[in-house]
Design an enzyme around this catalytic site. Structure first.
Site, mmCIF file in Angstrom:
data_model
loop_
_atom_site.group_PDB
_atom_site.id
_atom_site.type_symbol
_atom_site.label_atom_id
_atom_site.label_comp_id
_atom_site.label_asym_id
_atom_site.label_seq_id
_atom_site.Cartn_x
_atom_site.Cartn_y
_atom_site.Cartn_z
ATOM 1 N N LEU A 174 0.857 -1.178 0.000
ATOM 2 C CA LEU A 174 0.000 0.000 0.000
ATOM 3 C C LEU A 174 0.893 1.228 0.000
ATOM 4 O O LEU A 174 1.973 1.214 0.592
ATOM 5 C CB LEU A 174 -0.899 0.032 1.241
ATOM 6 C CG LEU A 174 -1.976 -1.048 1.369
ATOM 7 C CD1 LEU A 174 -2.696 -0.902 2.705
ATOM 8 C CD2 LEU A 174 -2.963 -0.967 0.228
ATOM 9 N N ASP A 175 0.415 2.270 -0.622
ATOM 10 C CA ASP A 175 1.140 3.527 -0.611
ATOM 11 C C ASP A 175 1.328 4.010 0.822
ATOM 12 O O ASP A 175 0.525 3.714 1.710
ATOM 13 C CB ASP A 175 0.345 4.554 -1.419
ATOM 14 C CG ASP A 175 1.011 5.910 -1.456
ATOM 15 O OD1 ASP A 175 1.998 6.040 -2.189
ATOM 16 O OD2 ASP A 175 0.552 6.813 -0.733
ATOM 17 N N LYS A 176 2.364 4.776 1.060
ATOM 18 C CA LYS A 176 2.670 5.270 2.399
ATOM 19 C C LYS A 176 1.473 5.937 3.054
ATOM 20 O O LYS A 176 1.177 5.696 4.229
ATOM 21 C CB LYS A 176 3.838 6.270 2.325
ATOM 22 C CG LYS A 176 4.189 6.915 3.657
ATOM 23 C CD LYS A 176 5.311 7.937 3.503
ATOM 24 C CE LYS A 176 5.624 8.633 4.820
ATOM 25 N NZ LYS A 176 6.704 9.652 4.663
ATOM 26 N N GLN A 307 -4.021 11.424 1.015
ATOM 27 C CA GLN A 307 -5.120 11.046 0.153
ATOM 28 C C GLN A 307 -6.149 10.270 0.973
ATOM 29 O O GLN A 307 -5.805 9.387 1.749
ATOM 30 C CB GLN A 307 -4.645 10.213 -1.043
ATOM 31 C CG GLN A 307 -4.013 8.888 -0.710
ATOM 32 C CD GLN A 307 -2.501 8.942 -0.771
ATOM 33 O OE1 GLN A 307 -1.917 10.018 -0.769
ATOM 34 N NE2 GLN A 307 -1.852 7.800 -0.825
ATOM 35 N N GLU A 371 -2.081 0.382 -4.510
ATOM 36 C CA GLU A 371 -1.675 1.751 -4.214
ATOM 37 C C GLU A 371 -0.293 1.748 -3.590
ATOM 38 O O GLU A 371 -0.127 1.478 -2.413
ATOM 39 C CB GLU A 371 -2.671 2.399 -3.241
ATOM 40 C CG GLU A 371 -4.028 2.636 -3.854
ATOM 41 C CD GLU A 371 -3.986 3.655 -4.962
ATOM 42 O OE1 GLU A 371 -3.227 4.629 -4.868
ATOM 43 O OE2 GLU A 371 -4.741 3.484 -5.922
#
Length: 372
Positions: A174-176, A307, A371
């Protein structure tokens, strides 16, 4: 004077290399090839006439090629290089016959794959897998700029046996700044099984996002993606030869307003898992995620510090029992506060339970996460 041979670097500590596909963490500049601190013994050099008129950093990068020029420059700036016994400067012009002493320093990545104490929110753990809820702000895997304090470091502390499993059992990312559910394999057999599930799309991941605007009640974005042609940090919808198939199904759950601007709570289901897929696909429709500093409009970014995206539900076939299992992530406090601010009841932020049937396969089956 005869030219001295470049010093031989020995006893290299090879940094652990990983092969997570299509990694979205970048190693920039010359250090891209400088992954380990090979031999940390002091290096003593006597320069010859070939060094006359050249800058010190350029001379050293030629004599000790095991290290990048940018890294040598950092050592000089930090006082780890002397010329004739005096602290060196990067732009010093050499006259020849100088005595240069270099004290190589460990690279940050040399200690990247060690265990570190970390609070992990584990929803399920057995002999084969760990299902956890990753908070926003936590990087999954060590890479340039984030060599420590990653989820991988915390996993190695929680379960030392993961040191024997490639990538400490991590099979997707997963994105940070994306929070939500991830699965980690505790054995090589379990990891192999989970990777195959990713490839045949039988592992299911559903997301919740808050976006600017009012998208249709439901729809599908079937738009290939590739690296952005001008900004390599970004991804983009693309018809280039390098673009990969990407399919996102979405459904609007609720609407509200933030600062008199309409927002929508959206449920997303992925058929593919490309880098930044949800963010890029929704932005391509004109509905960027609230708080998205990379793909959103700059004047709207300050509304939320990340986000607004949650990996809300995860489903998979357990690699040992063979039974389909699924888990749901609780809404993070910051998302609850954001929805409340928008006038959206957080109780509406739910995703349906998933069936065991695999999603249709579209295109190739690379294992890039949704992501990252």
């Amino acid at each position: 004077m005869s030219r001295k041979k470049p010093p031989q670097i020995t006893n290299a500590e090879q940094a652990v290399k990983t092969d997570l596909p299509d990694d979205d963490e970048f190693i920039e500049g010359e250090d891209a090839a400088d992954e380990s601190s090979a031999g940390l013994a002091p290096i003593s050099l006597r320069l010859d006439d070939d060094a006359i008129g050249q800058r010190l950093d350029k001379v050293l990068s030629g004599l000790i090629p095991d290290f990048s020029r940018s890294r040598i420059q950092q050592w000089i700036e930090d006082g780890h290089v002397t010329v004739n016994g005096a602290p060196a400067k990067i732009k010093m012009i050499m006259l020849g016959d100088e005595q240069v002493e270099v004290a190589p320093q460990p690279a940050p990545q040399d200690h990247a794959y060690g265990p570190e104490p970390m609070a992990l929110e584990i929803l399920h753990e057995d002999k084969s897998i760990i299902v956890l809820n990753k908070p926003a702000g936590l990087v999954v895997h060590p890479a340039a700029g984030n060599w420590t304090g990653t989820l991988l470091n915390g996993l190695l502390h929680h379960c030392p046996a993961l040191a024997k499993v490639p990538r400490a059992g991590i099979v997707h990312r997963l994105d940070k700044e994306t929070s939500g559910l991830m699965v980690v394999a505790k054995t090589l057999a379990a990891q192999t099984d989970l990777v195959r599930q990713l490839q045949r799309r039988s592992m299911k991941r559903q997301y919740l996002a808050l976006v600017w605007g009012l998208p249709h009640l439901s729809g599908t974005v079937n738009a290939p993606m590739a690296r952005h042609p001008r900004d390599r940090i970004k991804m983009a919808v693309s018809q280039s030869m390098t673009a990969k198939p990407a399919v996102t199904h979405y459904r609007r759950l609720a609407t509200g307003e933030i600062d008199r601007k309409p927002v929508s709570l959206v449920h997303c289901r992925l058929e593919t898992g490309r880098t930044h897929q949800i963010r890029v696909h929704l932005q391509s429709l004109g509905f960027s995620l609230v708080g998205d500093s990379l793909y959103g409009k700059p004047h709207l970014v300050p509304v939320f510090p990340r986000q607004a995206l949650l990996a809300a539900r995860l489903g998979l076939v357990h690699p040992t029992s063979g039974k389909f299992r699924q888990w749901a992530a609780p809404l993070p406090e910051d998302i609850v506060a954001l929805l409340t601010r928008a006038g959206i009841d957080p109780a509406l932020a739910v995703v349906p339970e998933m069936s065991e049937e695999p999603d249709p396969v579209t295109g190739d089956t690379d294992d890039e996460d949704d992501e990252y």
